[in-house]
Design a protein around this motif. Structure first.
Motif, PDB file in Angstrom:
ATOM      1  N   THR A  31       0.843  -1.201   0.000  1.00 20.91           N
ATOM      2  CA  THR A  31       0.000   0.000   0.000  1.00 20.91           C
ATOM      3  C   THR A  31       0.877   1.248   0.000  1.00 20.91           C
ATOM      4  N   ALA A  35       0.968   4.045  -2.858  1.00 18.84           N
ATOM      5  CA  ALA A  35       0.683   5.440  -2.500  1.00 18.84           C
ATOM      6  C   ALA A  35       1.823   6.362  -2.923  1.00 18.84           C
ATOM      7  N   GLU A  40      -4.640   6.652  -5.426  1.00 20.41           N
ATOM      8  CA  GLU A  40      -5.667   7.070  -4.474  1.00 20.41           C
ATOM      9  C   GLU A  40      -6.627   5.938  -4.126  1.00 20.41           C
ATOM     10  N   ALA A  95      -4.699   3.369   5.908  1.00 20.44           N
ATOM     11  CA  ALA A  95      -5.382   4.155   4.882  1.00 20.44           C
ATOM     12  C   ALA A  95      -5.428   5.628   5.269  1.00 20.44           C
ATOM     13  N   VAL A 100      -5.650   7.175   1.430  1.00 18.90           N
ATOM     14  CA  VAL A 100      -6.080   6.386   0.274  1.00 18.90           C
ATOM     15  C   VAL A 100      -7.340   5.587   0.592  1.00 18.90           C
ATOM     16  N   HIS A 101      -8.041   5.218  -0.464  1.00 17.95           N
ATOM     17  CA  HIS A 101      -9.116   4.220  -0.379  1.00 17.95           C
ATOM     18  C   HIS A 101      -8.494   2.842  -0.602  1.00 17.95           C
ATOM     19  N   PRO A 127     -10.261   6.935   3.222  1.00 16.72           N
ATOM     20  CA  PRO A 127      -9.051   7.673   3.595  1.00 16.72           C
ATOM     21  C   PRO A 127      -9.133   8.305   4.978  1.00 16.72           C
TER      22      PRO A 127
END
Length: 316
Positions: A31, A35, A40, A95, A100-101, A127
Motif C-alpha cells: 500500500t 501510494a 488514491e 489508509a 487512500v481508499h 481515507p
C-alpha cells in the motif's frame, strides 16, 4: 463536483498462506509503495488476508472428512479476521496515514450467530480510516463451498467516493448476470473484480463486464507459488506434484469500452498503476447504458432482496 481523474493501483501478490501477519505486512508494504506512486484507490486480490488455499483438499471427499483435514481448516479459521475488528482497525490506520481508499479481499469470521462459518469478503476502507462497507461472495465456487458460507443481498455494496461510485463482485459471481445488473443499477463507475482465476477466459470476462457496464474494471489476482505454502500442513502433499507457480496472476485494468488500460501482468509479483479519466464513462454511455436507455423495464425487471438474512429473528 467529482474529480474527473483518479490514479488507481492493483496489487498482484500473495502472502504466506494461513499467516495473518504475513498478509498484514504485505498490505502495509505494498500500500505504501502504491501510494508513493500517487495511487488514491488501491485494490488487493480475493481473500488476500490470509490467502487463497488453491489446491488443498482439507481431507474432504464426498461423504467423508478427515481429522487432519479438520485441523488444517482450523488453522485457516484461526487466520481469518473479524469485520470490524483489530485487523480492519490497523488497515484503517494505514489508509488514514496515506490518505487512500483500500479494497481488500479477506476471510471473514461470522461474529453474530456462529463462530464456525467463514465468508469470502471484500472490505472497503476510506481515507479517513473508516470501514465504509463490505461485500460477501454470494456463491463460493465448487469446493470453496466447504470453506465459505453464502453472502446475501445486504452486502451488494457500492461506495460513493470523490472520484465516482466504487463496487464489485468476487471471482465467479461475476458470471451471474443478475448480480452484475444489480451492481450496474447502483451507478457503478469503477468495478472491482478480485479473483483467483488466471485463465485466458477471465480476460474475456472482465473486458465484457467493462463494455457491458460502461465502467472501469480493476481485476486483481494473486501471484502465488508453492513457497508461500507452509510445508507442515497435513494436506501439503495435495500440491507436491503441482507446478511451482500455482497462480500466474493476470491482473489488469480495463476501460469502459472494453479496451485494456493496463495489460494483464503474468508470472510475477507487481503493482499495476493507471490514471483513469472518469469522463470516458459518460462518453461510453452515449450509445449504450444497460440500466438506462438500453434497458426495457416494460419487458424485463429485476427484484433484488437487500434484506439481511438472519437465521434468528429476535422480537421484543
Amino acid at each position: 463536483m467529482r474529480n474527473r481523474h483518479v490514479k488507481v493501483a492493483v496489487i498482484q501478490a500473495a502472502p504466506i498462506l494461513f499467516d495473518k501477519q504475513s498478509a498484514m505486512d504485505k498490505i502495509s508494504t505494498m500500500t505504501k509503495e502504491a501510494a508513493e506512486q500517487g495511487a488514491e484507490l488501491i485494490v488487493f486480490p480475493e481473500v488476500f488476508l490470509p490467502g487463497y488455499p488453491r489446491g488443498l483438499s482439507f481431507g474432504a471427499r464426498v461423504g467423508s472428512r478427515t481429522p487432519d483435514g479438520r485441523k488444517d481448516w482450523e488453522r485457516y479459521w484461526s487466520s481469518a479476521i473479524d469485520v470490524p475488528g483489530d485487523e480492519t482497525k490497523q488497515i484503517g490506520d494505514l489508509a488514514k496515514e496515506l490518505g487512500v481508499h483500500l479494497v481488500i479481499g479477506v476471510v471473514e469470521r461470522d461474529q453474530e450467530f456462529s463462530t464456525g462459518t467463514l465468508f469470502n469478503t471484500m472490505i472497503y476502507i476510506g481515507p479517513d480510516g473508516e470501514l465504509l462497507g463490505k461485500h460477501r461472495k454470494l456463491v463460493p465456487t465448487g469446493s470453496e463451498r466447504l470453506l465459505w458460507g453464502q453472502g446475501d443481498g445486504s452486502t451488494l455494496t457500492v461506495i460513493d467516493t470523490p472520484f465516482g461510485r466504487v463496487g464489485g463482485l468476487i471471482c465467479w459471481e461475476n458470471y451471474m448476470p443478475l448480480a452484475r445488473t444489480a451492481m450496474y443499477a447502483q451507478g457503478i463507475d469503477i468495478y472491482v473484480a478480485p479473483t483467483a482465476d488466471a485463465r485466458d477466459s477471465w480476460q474475456s470476462t472482465i473486458r465484457h463486464i467493462a463494455c457491458e457496464g460502461r465502467c472501469f474494471v480493476l481485476s486483481c489476482n494473486q501471484f502465488a507459488t508453492k513457497e508461500s505454502y507452509p510445508a507442515d500442513l497435513a494436506y501439503y502433499p495435495d500440491i507436491e506434484q503441482d507446478p511451482e507457480v500455482l497462480s500466474k496472476g493476470g491482473s489488469a485494468i480495463v476501460g469502459p469500452l472494453g479496451e485494456y488500460i493496463a495489460e494483464p501482468l503474468y508470472n510475477q509479483e507487481g503493482i499495476i498503476v493507471a490514471t483513469l479519466d472518469l469522463s470516458e464513462i459518460v462518453r461510453s454511455r452515449f450509445d449504450f447504458d444497460p440500466v438506462g436507455h438500453y434497458s426495457r423495464p416494460d419487458v424485463f425487471q429485476l427484484i433484488v432482496n437487500e434484506t439481511k438474512q438472519d437465521i434468528v429473528q429476535r422480537k421484543q
